[in-house]
Motif scaffolding. Structure first.
Motif, short mmCIF file in Angstrom:
data_model
loop_
_atom_site.label_atom_id
_atom_site.label_comp_id
_atom_site.label_asym_id
_atom_site.label_seq_id
_atom_site.Cartn_x
_atom_site.Cartn_y
_atom_site.Cartn_z
N UNK A 147 60.87 48.69 17.93
CA UNK A 147 60.17 48.12 19.08
C UNK A 147 60.86 46.80 19.40
N UNK A 148 61.39 46.71 20.63
CA UNK A 148 62.10 45.50 21.03
C UNK A 148 61.62 45.05 22.40
N UNK A 149 61.82 43.79 22.66
CA UNK A 149 61.51 43.23 23.97
C UNK A 149 62.49 43.83 24.99
N UNK A 150 62.00 44.15 26.17
CA UNK A 150 62.85 44.65 27.25
C UNK A 150 63.96 43.65 27.54
N UNK A 151 65.16 44.16 27.70
CA UNK A 151 66.31 43.31 28.02
C UNK A 151 67.04 43.89 29.23
N UNK A 152 67.79 43.05 29.91
CA UNK A 152 68.62 43.51 31.01
C UNK A 152 69.48 44.66 30.51
N UNK A 153 69.55 45.72 31.28
CA UNK A 153 70.27 46.91 30.86
C UNK A 153 69.35 48.03 30.44
N UNK A 154 68.06 47.71 30.21
CA UNK A 154 67.08 48.72 29.81
C UNK A 154 66.44 49.42 31.01
N UNK A 155 66.71 48.94 32.22
CA UNK A 155 66.02 49.45 33.42
C UNK A 155 66.10 50.97 33.55
N UNK A 156 67.31 51.52 33.50
CA UNK A 156 67.45 52.96 33.72
C UNK A 156 66.78 53.76 32.61
N UNK A 157 66.87 53.29 31.39
CA UNK A 157 66.21 53.99 30.28
C UNK A 157 64.70 54.04 30.46
N UNK A 158 64.11 52.96 30.99
CA UNK A 158 62.67 52.93 31.24
C UNK A 158 62.31 53.89 32.37
N UNK A 188 51.12 53.76 18.74
CA UNK A 188 50.42 52.77 17.91
C UNK A 188 51.29 51.54 17.65
N UNK A 189 52.59 51.75 17.45
CA UNK A 189 53.50 50.62 17.23
C UNK A 189 53.63 49.75 18.48
N UNK A 190 53.75 50.40 19.64
CA UNK A 190 53.85 49.65 20.90
C UNK A 190 52.57 48.84 21.14
N UNK A 191 51.41 49.50 21.00
CA UNK A 191 50.15 48.81 21.23
C UNK A 191 49.95 47.69 20.21
N UNK A 192 50.31 47.94 18.96
CA UNK A 192 50.19 46.90 17.94
C UNK A 192 51.01 45.66 18.28
N UNK A 193 52.22 45.88 18.75
CA UNK A 193 53.08 44.76 19.14
C UNK A 193 52.46 43.99 20.30
N UNK A 194 51.97 44.73 21.30
CA UNK A 194 51.34 44.08 22.45
C UNK A 194 50.13 43.26 22.03
N UNK A 195 49.27 43.82 21.18
CA UNK A 195 48.07 43.10 20.75
C UNK A 195 48.42 41.88 19.91
N UNK A 196 49.42 41.99 19.04
CA UNK A 196 49.86 40.83 18.26
C UNK A 196 50.34 39.71 19.17
#
Length: 165
Positions: free
Chosen positions: A7-18, A99-107
């Motif tokens: 799980x990583x913070x969105x970075x420039x270059x991730x746009x197309x993957x998203x 669960x990992x994504x939501x956990x990171x967001x809640x933290x």
């Protein structure tokens, strides 16, 4: 590359993957006739999500984006959870992506002094409803949402999570 979900913070270059993750889920799995252009936040993730107390994260498996989640700062210590998507092969407990994504967001929300997180979803996302409820989100009426909440045309069901310090 590792076989582990990262799980990583969105970075420039991730746009197309998203976009490549989200659009097929919206269109093919749930039948929404929607384009990337109709979702301007997808083309402006840093400006839209990564400002104020907000952020956007991606889940990667062997370098490929397989999940996403956004936290949009809507002011007054409140935020909106948006763009939570997980590629079909990565759903469920085996990988634990959601669960990992939501956990990171809640933290991050706790650290960022967010008191409430709101979300809108559609009646079609039944598994998502169960997931959110299992993780402490409570269904609320549309009238209980803050004025700053950004509605999506397809949203028919709404939830709040009250963040404990």
């Amino acid at each position: 590359m590792t076989d582990k979900i990262e799980i990583t913070r969105f970075e420039t270059g991730d746009e197309q993957g998203v976009i490549d993750l989200i659009l097929p889920i919206q269109r093919e799995e749930f039948g929404f006739a929607i384009t990337a252009e109709e979702q301007p936040d997808l083309g402006a993730v840093p400006d839209f999500y990564q400002s104020g107390r907000g952020n956007f994260w991606v889940a990667r498996y062997k370098g490929k984006i397989v999940g996403s989640i956004g936290l949009k700062d809507i002011g007054n210590g409140q935020a909106a959870l948006r763009k939570m998507f997980v590629a079909s092969p990565f759903r469920g407990r085996e990988f634990g992506v959601a669960a990992s994504l939501l956990g990171r967001l809640l933290d991050e929300a706790r650290q960022g002094a967010i008191s409430e997180i709101f979300l809108g979803t559609t009646d079609r996302f039944l598994a998502a409803h169960r997931f959110y409820e299992k993780h402490g989100f409570v269904e609320i009426a549309r009238t209980e949402l803050p004025e700053t909440f950004l509605f999506m045309a397809v949203d028919t069901k709404f939830y709040v999570f009250r963040v404990a310090g």
